[in-house]
Design a protein around this motif. Sequence first.
Motif, PDB file in Angstrom:
ATOM      1  N   THR A 474       0.834  -1.207   0.000  1.00  0.00           N
ATOM      2  CA  THR A 474       0.000   0.000   0.000  1.00  0.00           C
ATOM      3  C   THR A 474       0.860   1.245   0.000  1.00  0.00           C
ATOM      4  OG1 THR A 474      -1.014  -1.276   1.761  1.00  0.00           O
ATOM      5  CG2 THR A 474      -2.231   0.640   0.953  1.00  0.00           C
ATOM      6  N   ILE A 475       1.880   1.216   0.856  1.00  0.00           N
ATOM      7  CA  ILE A 475       2.748   2.390   0.938  1.00  0.00           C
ATOM      8  C   ILE A 475       3.459   2.586  -0.386  1.00  0.00           C
ATOM      9  CG2 ILE A 475       4.732   3.389   2.125  1.00  0.00           C
ATOM     10  CD1 ILE A 475       3.957   1.809   4.567  1.00  0.00           C
ATOM     11  N   LEU A 476       3.932   1.496  -0.958  1.00  0.00           N
ATOM     12  CA  LEU A 476       4.638   1.590  -2.236  1.00  0.00           C
ATOM     13  C   LEU A 476       3.739   2.230  -3.285  1.00  0.00           C
ATOM     14  CD1 LEU A 476       7.151   0.872  -3.913  1.00  0.00           C
ATOM     15  CD2 LEU A 476       6.047  -1.275  -4.483  1.00  0.00           C
ATOM     16  N   ALA A 477       2.483   1.726  -3.360  1.00  0.00           N
ATOM     17  CA  ALA A 477       1.561   2.252  -4.375  1.00  0.00           C
ATOM     18  C   ALA A 477       1.285   3.734  -4.122  1.00  0.00           C
ATOM     19  CB  ALA A 477       0.264   1.462  -4.344  1.00  0.00           C
ATOM     20  N   THR A 478       0.994   4.084  -2.849  1.00  0.00           N
ATOM     21  CA  THR A 478       0.673   5.476  -2.530  1.00  0.00           C
ATOM     22  C   THR A 478       1.833   6.399  -2.888  1.00  0.00           C
ATOM     23  OG1 THR A 478      -0.393   4.509  -0.613  1.00  0.00           O
ATOM     24  CG2 THR A 478      -0.329   6.889  -0.728  1.00  0.00           C
ATOM     25  N   LEU A 479       3.021   5.997  -2.457  1.00  0.00           N
ATOM     26  CA  LEU A 479       4.165   6.870  -2.693  1.00  0.00           C
ATOM     27  C   LEU A 479       4.491   6.962  -4.175  1.00  0.00           C
ATOM     28  CD1 LEU A 479       6.605   6.123   0.257  1.00  0.00           C
ATOM     29  CD2 LEU A 479       4.860   7.868   0.038  1.00  0.00           C
ATOM     30  N   SER A 480       4.280   5.875  -4.928  1.00  0.00           N
ATOM     31  CA  SER A 480       4.573   5.936  -6.357  1.00  0.00           C
ATOM     32  C   SER A 480       3.644   6.927  -7.038  1.00  0.00           C
ATOM     33  CB  SER A 480       4.404   4.574  -7.011  1.00  0.00           C
ATOM     34  OG  SER A 480       5.138   3.630  -6.309  1.00  0.00           O
ATOM     35  N   ILE A 481       2.348   6.858  -6.685  1.00  0.00           N
ATOM     36  CA  ILE A 481       1.412   7.803  -7.301  1.00  0.00           C
ATOM     37  C   ILE A 481       1.780   9.230  -6.894  1.00  0.00           C
ATOM     38  CG2 ILE A 481      -0.998   8.487  -7.450  1.00  0.00           C
ATOM     39  CD1 ILE A 481      -1.677   5.536  -6.880  1.00  0.00           C
ATOM     40  N   ALA A 482       2.134   9.400  -5.627  1.00  0.00           N
ATOM     41  CA  ALA A 482       2.529  10.736  -5.165  1.00  0.00           C
ATOM     42  C   ALA A 482       3.752  11.213  -5.937  1.00  0.00           C
ATOM     43  CB  ALA A 482       2.815  10.716  -3.671  1.00  0.00           C
ATOM     44  N   LEU A 484       4.582  10.368  -8.952  1.00  0.00           N
ATOM     45  CA  LEU A 484       4.135  10.712 -10.305  1.00  0.00           C
ATOM     46  C   LEU A 484       3.572  12.131 -10.318  1.00  0.00           C
ATOM     47  CD1 LEU A 484       3.479   9.638 -13.212  1.00  0.00           C
ATOM     48  CD2 LEU A 484       1.198   9.181 -12.349  1.00  0.00           C
ATOM     49  N   MET A 485       2.711  12.411  -9.331  1.00  0.00           N
ATOM     50  CA  MET A 485       2.125  13.757  -9.258  1.00  0.00           C
ATOM     51  C   MET A 485       3.208  14.796  -9.031  1.00  0.00           C
ATOM     52  SD  MET A 485      -1.202  13.286  -6.958  1.00  0.00           S
ATOM     53  CE  MET A 485      -2.456  12.093  -7.306  1.00  0.00           C
ATOM     54  N   THR A 486       4.198  14.452  -8.211  1.00  0.00           N
ATOM     55  CA  THR A 486       5.287  15.400  -7.940  1.00  0.00           C
ATOM     56  C   THR A 486       5.955  15.805  -9.241  1.00  0.00           C
ATOM     57  OG1 THR A 486       5.652  14.224  -5.889  1.00  0.00           O
ATOM     58  CG2 THR A 486       7.355  15.761  -6.585  1.00  0.00           C
ATOM     59  N   ALA A 487       6.298  14.803 -10.042  1.00  0.00           N
ATOM     60  CA  ALA A 487       6.965  15.102 -11.305  1.00  0.00           C
ATOM     61  C   ALA A 487       6.059  15.953 -12.179  1.00  0.00           C
ATOM     62  CB  ALA A 487       7.339  13.815 -12.012  1.00  0.00           C
ATOM     63  N   PHE A 488       4.749  15.622 -12.157  1.00  0.00           N
ATOM     64  CA  PHE A 488       3.806  16.338 -13.001  1.00  0.00           C
ATOM     65  C   PHE A 488       3.701  17.808 -12.602  1.00  0.00           C
ATOM     66  CE2 PHE A 488      -0.453  17.848 -13.984  1.00  0.00           C
ATOM     67  CZ  PHE A 488      -0.506  17.592 -15.341  1.00  0.00           C
ATOM     68  N   TYR A 489       3.461  18.066 -11.306  1.00  0.00           N
ATOM     69  CA  TYR A 489       3.271  19.476 -10.939  1.00  0.00           C
ATOM     70  C   TYR A 489       4.575  20.257 -11.016  1.00  0.00           C
ATOM     71  CZ  TYR A 489       4.495  18.385  -5.990  1.00  0.00           C
ATOM     72  OH  TYR A 489       5.106  17.989  -4.846  1.00  0.00           O
ATOM     73  N   GLY A 583       5.799  11.559 -15.406  1.00  0.00           N
ATOM     74  CA  GLY A 583       5.211  12.780 -14.848  1.00  0.00           C
ATOM     75  C   GLY A 583       5.755  14.016 -15.537  1.00  0.00           C
ATOM     76  N   LEU A 584       7.068  14.025 -15.761  1.00  0.00           N
ATOM     77  CA  LEU A 584       7.682  15.189 -16.398  1.00  0.00           C
ATOM     78  C   LEU A 584       7.141  15.372 -17.814  1.00  0.00           C
ATOM     79  CD1 LEU A 584      11.357  14.759 -15.188  1.00  0.00           C
ATOM     80  CD2 LEU A 584       9.823  16.611 -14.614  1.00  0.00           C
ATOM     81  N   THR A 585       7.080  14.258 -18.573  1.00  0.00           N
ATOM     82  CA  THR A 585       6.600  14.362 -19.956  1.00  0.00           C
ATOM     83  C   THR A 585       5.163  14.841 -19.983  1.00  0.00           C
ATOM     84  OG1 THR A 585       7.872  12.342 -20.194  1.00  0.00           O
ATOM     85  CG2 THR A 585       6.699  13.132 -22.140  1.00  0.00           C
ATOM     86  N   LEU A 586       4.324  14.208 -19.153  1.00  0.00           N
ATOM     87  CA  LEU A 586       2.917  14.599 -19.103  1.00  0.00           C
ATOM     88  C   LEU A 586       2.777  16.085 -18.794  1.00  0.00           C
ATOM     89  CD1 LEU A 586       0.911  11.873 -17.188  1.00  0.00           C
ATOM     90  CD2 LEU A 586       0.411  12.839 -19.427  1.00  0.00           C
ATOM     91  N   GLY A 587       3.506  16.520 -17.784  1.00  0.00           N
ATOM     92  CA  GLY A 587       3.425  17.912 -17.371  1.00  0.00           C
ATOM     93  C   GLY A 587       3.791  18.832 -18.517  1.00  0.00           C
ATOM     94  N   TRP A 588       4.819  18.441 -19.278  1.00  0.00           N
ATOM     95  CA  TRP A 588       5.237  19.298 -20.385  1.00  0.00           C
ATOM     96  C   TRP A 588       4.181  19.300 -21.477  1.00  0.00           C
ATOM     97  CZ3 TRP A 588       7.172  18.686 -25.509  1.00  0.00           C
ATOM     98  CH2 TRP A 588       7.727  19.871 -26.035  1.00  0.00           C
ATOM     99  N   LEU A 589       3.660  18.111 -21.799  1.00  0.00           N
ATOM    100  CA  LEU A 589       2.683  18.006 -22.883  1.00  0.00           C
ATOM    101  C   LEU A 589       1.425  18.817 -22.568  1.00  0.00           C
ATOM    102  CD1 LEU A 589       2.937  14.267 -23.924  1.00  0.00           C
ATOM    103  CD2 LEU A 589       3.727  16.294 -25.158  1.00  0.00           C
TER     104      LEU A 589
END
Lengths: 726, 102
Positions: A474-482, A484-489, A583-589
């Motif tokens: 659970t922690i792994l999944a939560t932190l991975s999504i977090a 991803l969002m970090t890279a995105f924002y 996340g970085l690519t998405l954010g840029w696109l």
Amino acid sequence: MAPETLIWLIPLPPLLAFFLIVLFTNKSKALSHTIGVGAAALSWLGSMVIFFQAIGVDHFGEKIFKSSINWLPTGTDFLKIGVQIDPLGAVTLFFVAWTIFMIFLYSVGYQNFGQPKGDHDRPGLPPHGATVTDEHGHKHTVLSVEPMYSRFFAFLALFAFGMYVLVVSDNLLTLFVGWEIMGLCSYLLIGFWYGKPSARNAAVKAFMTTRVGDVFMLLGLALLYSATGTLNYRAIFYNEEVLHSLATTMTPVLGLSAAGLIGLLLFIGTIGKSAQWPLHVWLPDAMEGPTPVSAMIHAATMVSAGVYMVIRIFPLVTADWTGHGLTTAMSVIAFIGAFTAIFAATIALAQNDIKRVLAYSTISQLGFMIAALGMGAYIAAAFHLVTHAFFKALLFLGSGSVIHGMEHGVLHTGNHKVDPQDMWNMGGLKNKMPITFWTFLIGGLALSGFPLVTAGFWSKDEILADAFAHEHWTILATLSIAALMTAFYTMRQITLTFLGQPRTKEAEHAHETPWTMTTPLVVLSVFAVGFGWVGIPEHFPGLGGLIPNWFHDFVGGTLIKHPKPVEFSWIPLTISLVVALGGLTLGWLVYKDVKAGDADPLEKPLGFLYPFLKNKWYFDEFYSYFVIKPMTWISEVFTKGMDQGVIDGILHFFARAALFIGHVFRNYFDKPVINELIGDKLGAYWTFQPAGRALSKTQTGRIQTYLIGAVAVFVAIGAALYLFAF
Amino acid sequence: MIPLSWYLYLSAVLFAIGLYGVLARKNAIAILLGIELMLNAANINLVAFWRYGDPALMAGQVFAIIVFAVAAAEVAVGLSLVISIYRSRKTVVADELDLMKW
């Protein structure tokens, strides 16, 4: 000089600087900042000497620098306080010294030293700009110097003192002292522009919210002291007997062991200080302080103190941990950390203020560290603490530089309606502010965990690897999504601010900031890249083993049982590569084509979630409805019912009774007997009136005359007793 | 070791300074400061006697802490009185607060 003596001296220069500036050099801006920066440089120098001496010692964890003195006499014994630098203390000292020194230098430029005085600047409000006439007779509006420049350096210096005290102390009590000094300074710095109501409210909010945590922390300290009779780190956390007895003592609370309960109480202090959910509300508001500087204090140094404390008490929290599964205390910590990590990351997606994005990102990254500690990843948490301090300091200072540049543009156009902090007003700053751009990019990539080169990648990867190796899915999944969002924002922020075309006139006229501001950026960006290389896992393909995993060996020595490095696995590595790059690519696109006046491209796809995120999950509203309103209601009930009704009622009853008795005496005794009989009929009136007149002179109505009388009588009685009774 | 009497002299001097402040200063806040000095002079006495007497008995120390608490409460009340007086009368000079004088 012996290292121990030097450690005692490290916190002193900033304290002296504080008093010097406040008492003597307040009037001179140049002198004040020289003293402030000089003090920071001295402490920095001392810290570096200690750090390099420490890493030169083999098995430093067993032969740490420590020294203590008797402080508070408790009966026949003494409460000792002292200083100590162990491996964890040494690396903390390293990043604290660098970031604090850099803030001081940066503040000189940020508060516009050398610029003219403002046209109508007032203390308590941000500088509004000054009009100058150049040699051709043209009038320009330029940035003006901060009216309370010296005061700012005084507060910063006191803050630095608090942080150094916290780092070098060898016991939880002086840690708490430093902790509270920083609490006060954070209040003073958030409310630095006290002319703005928003800044005042933010200051009070920060102070009150952290206070909630501190009360519990104090309870934890008291409990720990009563259980062990000491608060010294070594005596508790490096002492298997004490840890064992704490772990086996059960408490009536939730089936926790004493170790777990004390650990959790102390951890609540961290929830407040490091702005973890549910006490996170103060940190975004703290952005009201002078732009980057107090913001950066709330990102790189002070909030790190909370995590530092949990790392300190880690042996206590894990005292009853067998190594499989998690204890109750650890699950609570892991839950709070992981939840905060993802919760704050979602909010950061929808913020438009460049500093607020970073504020939520800080909360989220601190959540990563707390989650890592909750699942027992000691080294990973410490590593992320250090790297995060560097790159987040860099990002905050960078955002301050951007705002400074934008303010330049705002003064140029004279349109004060443009918010220099709103990312939608920026764009295309890459060419205007190249140094800021490149350093910000490095910081942003480190925050997103850009593979291999940045420090953030190595530390974040280690947390994920640990979660994977110990099967905390659970922690792994939560932190991975977090993550991803970090890279995105982060990419959203970089794209909106620096890339594309300028979206306002102000952004077109933005300007690179002076060298005092860009130098710290460059220095910190070196660490944001380079510090990751000291902690590359040994079995990492290709790179592992090229540079020894120094961080693991060194910091691991803080614990009695050195933690084992986790097995290398491709899965967490793939995850961290995918989330960072994805996340970085998405954010840029998503954000590369945003034009002036466009709505946020996320607004449509997220639907009703977007306002929910933008309003920070409505936590402020929730608290004002469920905490502040009931509090006001209760206090109103108590004022009206209890104070004005019952207590005042009783007093009013006494007053009326006295009045009634007075009436009776007046009408049936004073008037007939005294006045008529004695006064008029017997003629005493003629003696009493002059006597009364004479005596009324002594009734001056001045409290001090009465006091002198009282003292005289007291002395007379004392003398009489002395002479006759003894 | 410093003799006990030195502490007592210090405490007496401090007390006298505080008393002088209370009696001679006109400013209400300065008067409060004087009271604080006197309280702390008493504290020095308490702690000194505790230290030179029987340190195992904590009475002196405990009393000093009680005095701290009382002093803190007193300052809180005193200062809030001063502030509310200032609000209604625009002065904190004790001599000008003569409503009770008839």
